[in-house]
Scaffold this active site. Structure first.
Site, mmCIF file in Angstrom:
data_model
loop_
_atom_site.group_PDB
_atom_site.id
_atom_site.type_symbol
_atom_site.label_atom_id
_atom_site.label_comp_id
_atom_site.label_asym_id
_atom_site.label_seq_id
_atom_site.Cartn_x
_atom_site.Cartn_y
_atom_site.Cartn_z
ATOM 1 N N GLU A 44 0.833 -1.193 0.000
ATOM 2 C CA GLU A 44 0.000 0.000 0.000
ATOM 3 C C GLU A 44 0.877 1.256 0.000
ATOM 4 O O GLU A 44 1.854 1.346 0.743
ATOM 5 C CB GLU A 44 -0.882 -0.032 1.252
ATOM 6 C CG GLU A 44 -1.861 1.097 1.395
ATOM 7 C CD GLU A 44 -2.727 0.920 2.637
ATOM 8 O OE1 GLU A 44 -3.757 1.607 2.725
ATOM 9 O OE2 GLU A 44 -2.380 0.112 3.511
ATOM 10 N N LYS A 113 -9.260 3.229 -2.350
ATOM 11 C CA LYS A 113 -9.584 2.444 -1.162
ATOM 12 C C LYS A 113 -10.990 2.775 -0.681
ATOM 13 O O LYS A 113 -11.371 3.946 -0.606
ATOM 14 C CB LYS A 113 -8.554 2.727 -0.057
ATOM 15 C CG LYS A 113 -8.575 1.754 1.108
ATOM 16 C CD LYS A 113 -7.390 2.000 2.027
ATOM 17 C CE LYS A 113 -7.339 1.018 3.182
ATOM 18 N NZ LYS A 113 -6.144 1.239 4.056
ATOM 19 N N CYS A 174 -5.533 -3.413 2.231
ATOM 20 C CA CYS A 174 -5.260 -3.496 3.666
ATOM 21 C C CYS A 174 -6.516 -3.697 4.506
ATOM 22 O O CYS A 174 -7.011 -4.799 4.656
ATOM 23 C CB CYS A 174 -4.481 -2.263 4.113
ATOM 24 S SG CYS A 174 -3.642 -2.489 5.712
ATOM 25 N N SER A 356 22.244 -1.385 33.130
ATOM 26 C CA SER A 356 22.196 -1.443 34.589
ATOM 27 C C SER A 356 22.405 -2.826 35.170
ATOM 28 O O SER A 356 22.606 -2.962 36.364
ATOM 29 C CB SER A 356 20.834 -0.932 35.065
ATOM 30 O OG SER A 356 19.826 -1.877 34.720
ATOM 31 N N GLY A 357 22.297 -3.845 34.341
ATOM 32 C CA GLY A 357 22.320 -5.204 34.868
ATOM 33 C C GLY A 357 20.942 -5.697 35.249
ATOM 34 O O GLY A 357 20.792 -6.823 35.725
ATOM 35 N N ALA A 359 16.607 -6.207 34.172
ATOM 36 C CA ALA A 359 15.927 -6.902 33.086
ATOM 37 C C ALA A 359 15.704 -6.015 31.859
ATOM 38 O O ALA A 359 15.900 -6.461 30.725
ATOM 39 C CB ALA A 359 14.585 -7.442 33.577
ATOM 40 N N ASP A 360 15.284 -4.780 32.065
ATOM 41 C CA ASP A 360 14.919 -3.934 30.926
ATOM 42 C C ASP A 360 16.122 -3.560 30.065
ATOM 43 O O ASP A 360 16.125 -3.771 28.854
ATOM 44 C CB ASP A 360 14.209 -2.670 31.421
ATOM 45 C CG ASP A 360 12.852 -2.979 32.039
ATOM 46 O OD1 ASP A 360 12.289 -4.032 31.708
ATOM 47 O OD2 ASP A 360 12.372 -2.173 32.846
ATOM 48 N N SER A 361 17.143 -2.978 30.682
ATOM 49 C CA SER A 361 18.313 -2.579 29.896
ATOM 50 C C SER A 361 19.033 -3.799 29.332
ATOM 51 O O SER A 361 19.592 -3.742 28.227
ATOM 52 C CB SER A 361 19.266 -1.726 30.726
ATOM 53 O OG SER A 361 19.758 -2.447 31.834
#
EC number: 6.3.5.1
Length: 735
Positions: A44, A113, A174, A356-357, A359-361
């Site tokens: 598209e 469309k 789409c 940071s050590g 989970a997120d980073s």
């Protein structure tokens, strides 16, 4: 036997980069013709890119699209192949999202469309109008320069299909795949055998199943061939378009493209037996009866043959088994491909991540590591474009190129652990080990002296020095001391991203990566302008629970074994002093678990619950575990902090979109950012409901109530909680 070879494609387009987009369109046509295809469908709005947004309001955008189409028609690209090309077109001062059908250097038909996408991330009604005339095709006067170039004055415009001598084809675009009154139904009753869907569908976790099921059902119910084309990659915004072009026949998938890939152009072809479509439809009596008396759809007749007859070397393409990625793979590959596109198109030299050590980073670091692994795999497969981009970004000398993912990471990925006296040795060592496994250039930078300098400055002009709560300070002092650490890290991260390339005699700059997740954004459990403030964030719309599952997966499949220890660690921000009798924990600070946050988020966004209906839903879900008053307290606590912190969404780092309850306020979650956080009317209604339940004295497990023919406590929307993920809380990033 009528045999038709068709081709569809994934294209990695870039909004407003007409040179790149035109090159990819041409390459896809060349590849389709090389495969022997006589029909080609592209994504598209492929000439402009789907994500142009308000650039669609500029006359230039439509003009440049016509210029690109003129370029295609002036060459031999459309010789002996029907091509559907997506572009915006202005007709009688109204802008439409169109597919333009071209064959043998002529325009056969323009299909605007009919059903526009206008929810979630989509705003098509802002830029386009839907075509509402379904009973006629009208004449469209081509622009003068196009008309002169191809010696054609007008072209049929509107809703209809193309009837060749041996096959009939039509378009869907789409959103029309998912509408209740889909155009293909009337088209199928009119004899259309091949449907061509040009799409711009973005990735979202667990979304592909819906798309594939819709495509298969489209041909299972009405018979026919369904060709689906899509964008693939980051075309300039938060979305990653996840490709997966495919071809379905009579309910079976016969070809499926990649969902996550670094390729700019991917073409998929299949050989279809059209007589099988006729046979399939003729065997369904209800289809025959409905088709025999419906109003016919207008068509454009083309005296040209597309099909081939049978011979012994032509075998129709067999059905295949559909490939689905698990959510952990989606988190790994989707953001990785998005980051690669963003990196190469921004002309940056790499990424910098405050690691940071936690989970997120650590998840963000693993995603960058996965990106490097994908780049190496494509180089080994001979992808010259990926190789050229990697050599440029990594600043390799002539004759050199990446041969190892860790070596590539060393060139384009900085990680920095910014510890204080409140940081533990555990997070410091985890960050270091993960950086070694990925191959990043890692720094360990203590920032206590900077924090102390700020506090000394503050004490000098106020005469007061704040203390942590564990040392006898107030809540206000405690929060201020945590925030200054977080904001110092942001300033240092951007400083290093700008200057470290200079230190290492490299040109360019590095993009700072953020690492706040969707649940923390929803709750506002982050400091405004801390390390959540970055250039881009690949996990900003991923839930904590999904990140935890990803870490377990990545420890094995990406071979970053230290992630197993990261995933098992308790969630803590490490912004307060560590004491033998006290450790700061995220879920304690928030007053809710990450599992609960995920539930609140889905009820708020997906099921559109306000405070009262959320209370009613959770009374049903948590019956037997919590009393109505306890449920009420939890709901009030969530909405209080949601309201207090909603303003943070206005400055949240642009994040990869992955989750259906994302609180991102730029386009997906359009709610105000200034609330009465006491919610006086709503909370009073909740209190009244609690009192009614207590007076009634009937608080029982809903399964018991159902056995007695009762419905239990439900909101107007119904409980709808069958889709809510369960699981334990996930560790938080340390910064």
């Amino acid at each position: 036997m009528r045999l038709l070879r068709v081709a569809t494609c994934n294209l990695n387009q870039w909004a407003m980069d007409f040179d790149t987009n035109l090159r990819h369109v041409k390459e896809s046509i060349v590849q389709a013709k090389a495969a022997g295809a006589v029909v080609r469908i592209g994504p598209e709005l492929e000439l402009t890119g789907y994500g142009c947004e308000d650039h669609f309001l500029e006359q230039d955008t439509a003009t440049h699209a016509w210029e690109c189409l003129k370029d295609i028609l002036s060459g031999d690209y459309t010789d002996n192949i029907l091509c559907s090309i997506g572009m915006p077109i202005i007709f009688k001062s109204v802008r439409y999202n169109c597919q333009v059908f071209c064959l043998n250097r002529k325009i056969i038909m323009i299909r605007p469309k009919i059903s526009l996408a206008n929810d979630g991330n989509y705003r098509e009604f802002r830029w386009f109008s839907a075509w509402t005339f379904k009973d006629e095709l009208v004449d469209f006067q081509l622009p003068i320069d196009i008309s002169e170039a191809i010696s054609q004055g007008t072209v049929p415009f509107g809703y209809g299909y193309i009837q060749f001598l041996d096959v009939s084809l039509a378009a869907e675009t789409c959103e029309e795949l998912f509408t209740a009154d889909a155009p293909r139904i009337a088209l199928a009753f009119s004899g259309v055998e091949v449907f061509m869907n040009a799409s711009g569908s973005h990735h979202q976790l667990r979304k592909l199943n819906l798309r594939i099921d819709s495509i298969r059902d489209a041909t299972r119910l009405c018979g026919g061939v369904y060709m689906y084309a899509n964008h693939q990659g980051c075309d300039g915004g938060r979305l990653y378009y996840d490709g997966c072009c495919c071809i379905a026949v009579n309910g079976d998938m016969v070809a499926q493209g990649s969902q996550f890939s670094l390729k700019d152009v991917e073409v998929l072809d299949a050989l279809i037996d059209l007589d099988a479509v006729s046979s399939y439809r003729a065997c369904v009596s209800s289809f025959r009866e409905q088709a025999s008396h419906v109003t016919k759809v207008p068509c454009v007749k083309v005296p040209y043959k597309l099909c081939q007859t049978f011979h012994n070397r032509m075998v129709p393409t067999d059905p295949i088994e559909i490939m689905y990625h698990c959510p952990e793979e989606e988190i790994a590959f989707g953001p990785s491909c998005w980051l690669w596109d963003y990196l190469r198109r921004s002309r940056a030299a790499g990424f910098l991540l405050p690691l940071s050590g936690g989970a997120d980073s650590s998840s963000v670091a693993a995603i960058v590591g996965c990106m490097c692994q994908l780049v190496l795999k494509d180089i080994e497969k001979g992808d010259e474009q990926v190789k050229a981009d990697a050599m440029r970004i990594g600043q390799y000398k002539d004759g050199e190129f990446p041969t190892d993912s860790r070596e590539l990471a060393k060139r384009l990925f900085y990680t920095v652990y910014m510890g204080t006296e409140n940081s533990s040795e555990d997070t410091r060592s985890r960050a270091k080990r993960l950086a070694e496994e990925i191959g990043s250039f890692h720094f360990d930078v203590p920032i206590d002296s900077v924090v102390s300098a700020f506090l000394s400055l503050f004490e000098r002009f106020t005469g007061k020095r704040p203390r942590y709560k564990v040392d006898g300070g107030s809540h206000t002092e405690n929060l201020g001391l945590q925030n200054i650490q977080a904001r110092i890290r942001m300033v240092l991260a951007f400083m290093m991203a700008s200057l470290m390339p200079w230190v290492h005699n490299k040109s360019g700059f590095y993009l700072v990566l953020g690492s706040s997740n969707v649940d923390e954004g929803l709750r506002g459990y982050l400091t405004k302008y801390d390390c959540s403030s970055a250039d881009i964030n690949p996990i900003g719309s991923v839930s904590k629970q999904d990140l935890r599952a990803f870490l377990r997966w990545a420890a094995v499949h990406l071979q970053y074994s230290s992630l197993a220890e990261v995933e098992a660690a308790p969630p803590t921000a490490e912004l307060e002093p560590i004491r033998t009798d006290y450790n700061q924990l995220d879920e304690v600070d928030m007053g809710m678990t990450y599992e609960e946050l995920s539930i609140y988020g889905r009820l708020r966004k997906i099921f559109r619950c306000g405070p009262v209906s959320m209370f009613q839903n959770l009374c049903h879900r948590w019956c037997g575990r919590l009393s109505p008053s306890e449920v009420a307290d939890k709901v009030k606590h969530f909405f209080k902090y949601y309201a207090i912190n909603r303003h943070k969404m206005t400055v949240l780092t642009p994040s990869y979109h992955a989750e259906s309850y994302s609180p991102e306020d730029n386009r997906f979650d359009l709610r105000q950012f200034l609330y009465n956080s006491a919610w006086p009317y709503q909370f009073r209604k909740i209190d009244e409901l609690v009192q009614d339940i207590d007076k009634d004295g009937k608080w029982e497990d809903p399964s018991d109530a159902q056995l007695r023919g009762h419905r239990g406590v439900r909101s107007a929307q119904g409980s709808g909680m069958g889709v809510v993920a369960a699981g334990s809380a996930n560790p938080s990033a340390g910064f």
